[in-house]
Design an enzyme around this catalytic site. Structure first.
Site, PDB file in Angstrom:
ATOM      1  N   SER A 122      11.123   8.341  -1.227  1.00  0.00           N
ATOM      2  CA  SER A 122      10.757   7.650  -2.462  1.00  0.00           C
ATOM      3  C   SER A 122      11.707   8.002  -3.597  1.00  0.00           C
ATOM      4  O   SER A 122      11.691   7.346  -4.627  1.00  0.00           O
ATOM      5  CB  SER A 122       9.330   8.011  -2.861  1.00  0.00           C
ATOM      6  OG  SER A 122       9.126   9.391  -2.751  1.00  0.00           O
ATOM      7  N   HIS A 143      12.212   1.606   1.699  1.00  0.00           N
ATOM      8  CA  HIS A 143      11.123   2.244   0.952  1.00  0.00           C
ATOM      9  C   HIS A 143       9.892   1.339   0.945  1.00  0.00           C
ATOM     10  O   HIS A 143       9.879   0.305   0.264  1.00  0.00           O
ATOM     11  CB  HIS A 143      11.618   2.528  -0.482  1.00  0.00           C
ATOM     12  CG  HIS A 143      10.628   3.259  -1.328  1.00  0.00           C
ATOM     13  ND1 HIS A 143      10.621   3.176  -2.696  1.00  0.00           N
ATOM     14  CD2 HIS A 143       9.605   4.083  -1.003  1.00  0.00           C
ATOM     15  CE1 HIS A 143       9.638   3.914  -3.168  1.00  0.00           C
ATOM     16  NE2 HIS A 143       9.008   4.473  -2.165  1.00  0.00           N
ATOM     17  N   GLU A 155      11.618  -1.782  -0.770  1.00  0.00           N
ATOM     18  CA  GLU A 155      12.828  -1.577  -1.570  1.00  0.00           C
ATOM     19  C   GLU A 155      13.930  -1.209  -0.584  1.00  0.00           C
ATOM     20  O   GLU A 155      13.827  -0.192   0.108  1.00  0.00           O
ATOM     21  CB  GLU A 155      12.596  -0.395  -2.542  1.00  0.00           C
ATOM     22  CG  GLU A 155      12.834  -0.684  -3.990  1.00  0.00           C
ATOM     23  CD  GLU A 155      12.542   0.534  -4.891  1.00  0.00           C
ATOM     24  OE1 GLU A 155      12.030   1.571  -4.435  1.00  0.00           O
ATOM     25  OE2 GLU A 155      12.859   0.429  -6.078  1.00  0.00           O
ATOM     26  N   ASN A 193       9.951   3.596  -8.550  1.00  0.00           N
ATOM     27  CA  ASN A 193       9.420   4.865  -9.054  1.00  0.00           C
ATOM     28  C   ASN A 193      10.000   5.257 -10.406  1.00  0.00           C
ATOM     29  O   ASN A 193       9.368   5.990 -11.166  1.00  0.00           O
ATOM     30  CB  ASN A 193       9.628   5.973  -8.024  1.00  0.00           C
ATOM     31  CG  ASN A 193       8.581   5.877  -6.931  1.00  0.00           C
ATOM     32  OD1 ASN A 193       7.430   5.532  -7.209  1.00  0.00           O
ATOM     33  ND2 ASN A 193       8.965   6.157  -5.699  1.00  0.00           N
TER      34      ASN A 193
HETATM   35  N1  3HC Z   1      -4.761   0.848   4.308  1.00  0.00           N
HETATM   36  C1  3HC Z   1      -4.759  -0.386   4.806  1.00  0.00           C
HETATM   37  N2  3HC Z   1      -5.375  -1.437   4.221  1.00  0.00           N
HETATM   38  C2  3HC Z   1      -6.038  -1.185   3.070  1.00  0.00           C
HETATM   39  C3  3HC Z   1      -6.080   0.090   2.493  1.00  0.00           C
HETATM   40  C4  3HC Z   1      -5.396   1.143   3.163  1.00  0.00           C
HETATM   41  N3  3HC Z   1      -5.361   2.385   2.679  1.00  0.00           N
HETATM   42  N4  3HC Z   1      -6.792   0.010   1.349  1.00  0.00           N
HETATM   43  C5  3HC Z   1      -7.180  -1.263   1.219  1.00  0.00           C
HETATM   44  N5  3HC Z   1      -6.712  -1.989   2.264  1.00  0.00           N
HETATM   45  C6  3HC Z   1      -6.901  -3.421   2.488  1.00  0.00           C
HETATM   46  C7  3HC Z   1      -8.340  -3.779   2.725  1.00  0.00           C
HETATM   47  O1  3HC Z   1      -8.676  -3.670   4.089  1.00  0.00           O
HETATM   48  C8  3HC Z   1      -8.381  -5.210   2.253  1.00  0.00           C
HETATM   49  O2  3HC Z   1      -7.859  -6.039   3.257  1.00  0.00           O
HETATM   50  P1  3HC Z   1      -8.360  -7.572   3.421  1.00  0.00           P
HETATM   51  O3  3HC Z   1      -8.011  -8.278   2.145  1.00  0.00           O
HETATM   52  O4  3HC Z   1      -7.557  -8.058   4.592  1.00  0.00           O
HETATM   53  O5  3HC Z   1      -9.813  -7.504   3.667  1.00  0.00           O
HETATM   54  C9  3HC Z   1      -7.388  -5.242   1.087  1.00  0.00           C
HETATM   55  O6  3HC Z   1      -6.527  -4.104   1.278  1.00  0.00           O
HETATM   56  C10 3HC Z   1      -8.070  -5.133  -0.252  1.00  0.00           C
HETATM   57  O7  3HC Z   1      -8.831  -3.942  -0.227  1.00  0.00           O
HETATM   58  P2  3HC Z   1     -10.189  -3.738  -1.007  1.00  0.00           P
HETATM   59  O8  3HC Z   1     -10.900  -5.055  -1.145  1.00  0.00           O
HETATM   60  O9  3HC Z   1     -10.942  -2.612  -0.378  1.00  0.00           O
HETATM   61  O10 3HC Z   1      -9.767  -3.153  -2.395  1.00  0.00           O
HETATM   62  P3  3HC Z   1      -8.898  -3.753  -3.544  1.00  0.00           P
HETATM   63  O11 3HC Z   1      -8.971  -5.233  -3.619  1.00  0.00           O
HETATM   64  O12 3HC Z   1      -9.266  -2.938  -4.690  1.00  0.00           O
HETATM   65  O13 3HC Z   1      -7.394  -3.389  -3.100  1.00  0.00           O
HETATM   66  C11 3HC Z   1      -5.530  -1.995  -3.084  1.00  0.00           C
HETATM   67  C12 3HC Z   1      -7.001  -2.088  -2.803  1.00  0.00           C
HETATM   68  C13 3HC Z   1      -4.743  -2.906  -2.120  1.00  0.00           C
HETATM   69  C14 3HC Z   1      -5.123  -0.538  -2.829  1.00  0.00           C
HETATM   70  C15 3HC Z   1      -5.254  -2.452  -4.564  1.00  0.00           C
HETATM   71  O14 3HC Z   1      -6.064  -1.710  -5.420  1.00  0.00           O
HETATM   72  C16 3HC Z   1      -3.799  -2.277  -4.984  1.00  0.00           C
HETATM   73  O15 3HC Z   1      -2.969  -3.119  -4.732  1.00  0.00           O
HETATM   74  N6  3HC Z   1      -3.516  -1.163  -5.692  1.00  0.00           N
HETATM   75  C17 3HC Z   1      -2.168  -0.858  -6.157  1.00  0.00           C
HETATM   76  C18 3HC Z   1      -1.392  -0.240  -5.056  1.00  0.00           C
HETATM   77  C19 3HC Z   1       0.002   0.109  -5.479  1.00  0.00           C
HETATM   78  O16 3HC Z   1       0.428  -0.059  -6.608  1.00  0.00           O
HETATM   79  N7  3HC Z   1       0.765   0.668  -4.532  1.00  0.00           N
HETATM   80  C20 3HC Z   1       2.108   1.137  -4.776  1.00  0.00           C
HETATM   81  C21 3HC Z   1       2.090   2.629  -4.941  1.00  0.00           C
HETATM   82  S1  3HC Z   1       3.701   3.267  -5.282  1.00  0.00           S
HETATM   83  C22 3HC Z   1       4.305   3.660  -3.769  1.00  0.00           C
HETATM   84  O17 3HC Z   1       3.677   3.553  -2.750  1.00  0.00           O
HETATM   85  C23 3HC Z   1       5.710   4.161  -3.763  1.00  0.00           C
HETATM   86  C24 3HC Z   1       5.786   5.596  -3.393  1.00  0.00           C
HETATM   87  O18 3HC Z   1       7.135   5.973  -3.290  1.00  0.00           O
HETATM   88  C25 3HC Z   1       5.100   6.500  -4.372  1.00  0.00           C
END
Ligand code: 3HC
Length: 286
Positions: A122, A143, A155, A193
Site C-alpha cells: 500500500s 494495489h 491501482e 493512500n
Molecule cells: N468481504 C467481502 N464482501 C463484503 C465485505 C467483506 N469484508 N463486507 C461487505 N461485503 C459485501 C456484502 O456481502 C455486500 O455484498 P452484496 O451487495 O453482493 O450483497 C456488499 O459488500 C455490501 O455490504 P453491506 O450491505 O453489508 O454493507 P455496506 O453497504 O455498508 O457496504 C462496504 C460495506 C462495501 C465495506 C462499504 O461500506 C464501503 O464501500 N466502504 C468503504 C470501503 C473503502 O473505502 N475501502 C478502501 C479502503 S483503503 C484500502 O483498502 C487501501 C489500503 O492500502 C489501505
C-alpha cells in the site's frame, strides 16, 4: 502442482488482502495457489472465502455450482517451494520492506519466464522492491482495496524500471477479474493512500482533541460527504497498524509535518486495538 495448464496465479500471504485477491481470481476461473507462513491464516482464509461464497449463493448472486467450483480452484500450499510456476504471482504479505525484499528474492524464480511479479504493497516503493529481483521490468504494483471482492479499483503502480508491456498486461489481468485498473507512478502512498490517509489521520486528531465523539465524526463525513462509511470506521476496516505504517511512510518520504501520525493512532496500535481484526478499534466488534 504446476499451474501451467489454463489460467493460474499464486498469491503469497493469506491475510485480509491476500485472501480477497485469491477469491476474486478464483471466481474468474483462475487456479489459485495460496501460501502463508502461518497455517492458521490459510485455514481462516479458506473458511472466510467459503462463508462469503455461501452468502453470495444465499442472496442468489451466484449459483451453488459456481461457488463450489470457485472453492475447488483455491489450493492452499503449506510449503512455499511447492507453489509451482505461474504467469502471475501477487505478493500480499506484511507491510515490512525487509520481509518483502527477502520473499521477493525467493519467489522470483516461481514466475514463468515472461510472467509478472506483482506486489500489493500500500505504500512501499515499487522501485525499491523491484531492485530486490532480477526482473525489475516485469515487476509492478497491483494495489487492491479492502474489501477486495467488493471494491472495483486496482491501482496499477509503475516502478522506475517497469516496462510498458508489463503495465499493459497487468491492466488486462485486473480487467480479467472484473476490476477497474487505474495507472499511476511510484511516489509515496501512490494516489489513494496519499489522499485517504491524511483524512483518516485528521479524523483521529479531531477525536483526540474532543471535537466530537467517534460516531459523530463518522456520521458527519457519511451524511455530509456521502462517504459509504466514516473515516474512523474505515480505519478500523483497513487496520490501525496498516494506517500507521502508511502514514509513517508518507511522513518520512514526503518530509512534511502534515503527514505526522496522530499520537492517538500510535497509542491505539501500541494497545493492539487494531480495528476489526482484533475486534476493538475506534469501535467494538464483539
Ligand atoms: N468481504 C467481502 N464482501 C463484503 C465485505 C467483506 N469484508 N463486507 C461487505 N461485503 C459485501 C456484502 O456481502 C455486500 O455484498 P452484496 O451487495 O453482493 O450483497 C456488499 O459488500 C455490501 O455490504 P453491506 O450491505 O453489508 O454493507 P455496506 O453497504 O455498508 O457496504 C462496504 C460495506 C462495501 C465495506 C462499504 O461500506 C464501503 O464501500 N466502504 C468503504 C470501503 C473503502 O473505502 N475501502 C478502501 C479502503 S483503503 C484500502 O483498502 C487501501 C489500503 O492500502 C489501505
Amino acid at each position: 502442482m504446476s499451474g501451467s495448464q489454463g489460467k493460474s496465479m499464486a498469491v503469497i500471504g493469506a491475510g485480509t488482502m491476500g485472501r480477497g485477491i485469491a477469491q476474486v481470481f478464483a471466481q474468474s476461473g483462475y487456479e489459485v495457489y495460496m501460501h502463508d507462513t502461518v497455517p492458521a491464516a490459510m485455514e481462516s482464509a479458506a473458511g472466510q472465502i467459503e462463508k462469503l461464497l455461501k452468502r453470495a449463493v444465499d442472496k442468489g448472486k451466484m449459483s451453488a455450482d459456481d461457488a463450489a467450483a470457485t472453492q475447488r480452484r483455491i489450493h492452499t500450499v503449506p510449503n512455499l517451494s511447492n507453489i509451482g510456476r505461474h504467469p502471475l504471482i501477487v505478493e500480499a504479505v506484511i507491510e515490512n520492506p525487509d520481509v518483502k525484499v527477502e520473499l521477493l528474492g525467493s519467489i522470483q524464480s516461481m514466475v514463468t519466464d515472461d510472467g509478472i511479479l506483482a506486489t500489493n504493497t500500500s505504500s512501499i516503493s515499487i522501485t525499491q522492491l523491484a531492485a530486490a529481483t532480477d526482473r525489475p521490468d516485469r515487476f509492478i504494483g497491483m494495489h487492491f482495496f479492502n474489501p477486495v471482492p467488493v471494491m472495483k479499483l486496482v491501482e496499477v503502480v509503475r516502478g522506475l524500471q517497469t516496462s510498458d508491456e508489463t503495465v499493459k498486461r497487468t491492466i488486462a489481468l485486473a480487467e480479467s477479474v472484473g476490476k477497474s485498473p487505474v495507472e499511476c507512478n511510484d511516489h509515496p502512498g501512490f494516489v489513494a493512500n496519499r489522499v485517504l490517509m491524511p483524512m483518516i489521520n485528521e479524523a483521529i486528531f479531531a477525536l483526540q482533541e474532543g471535537v466530537a465523539r467517534a460516531e459523530a465524526i463518522d456520521d458527519i463525513m457519511k451524511l455530509g460527504m456521502n462517504h459509504p462509511m466514516g473515516p474512523l470506521a474505515l480505519a478500523d476496516l483497513i487496520g490501525l497498524d496498516v494506517c500507521l505504517d502508511i502514514l509513517q511512510v508518507l511522513h518520512r518520504d514526503l518530509g512534511e509535518d502534515r503527514y505526522r501520525p496522530c499520537p492517538l493512532l500510535r497509542k491505539m496500535v501500541q494497545a493492539r486495538r487494531l480495528g476489526r481484526k482484533t475486534k476493538q478499534g475506534f469501535y467494538c466488534y464483539e
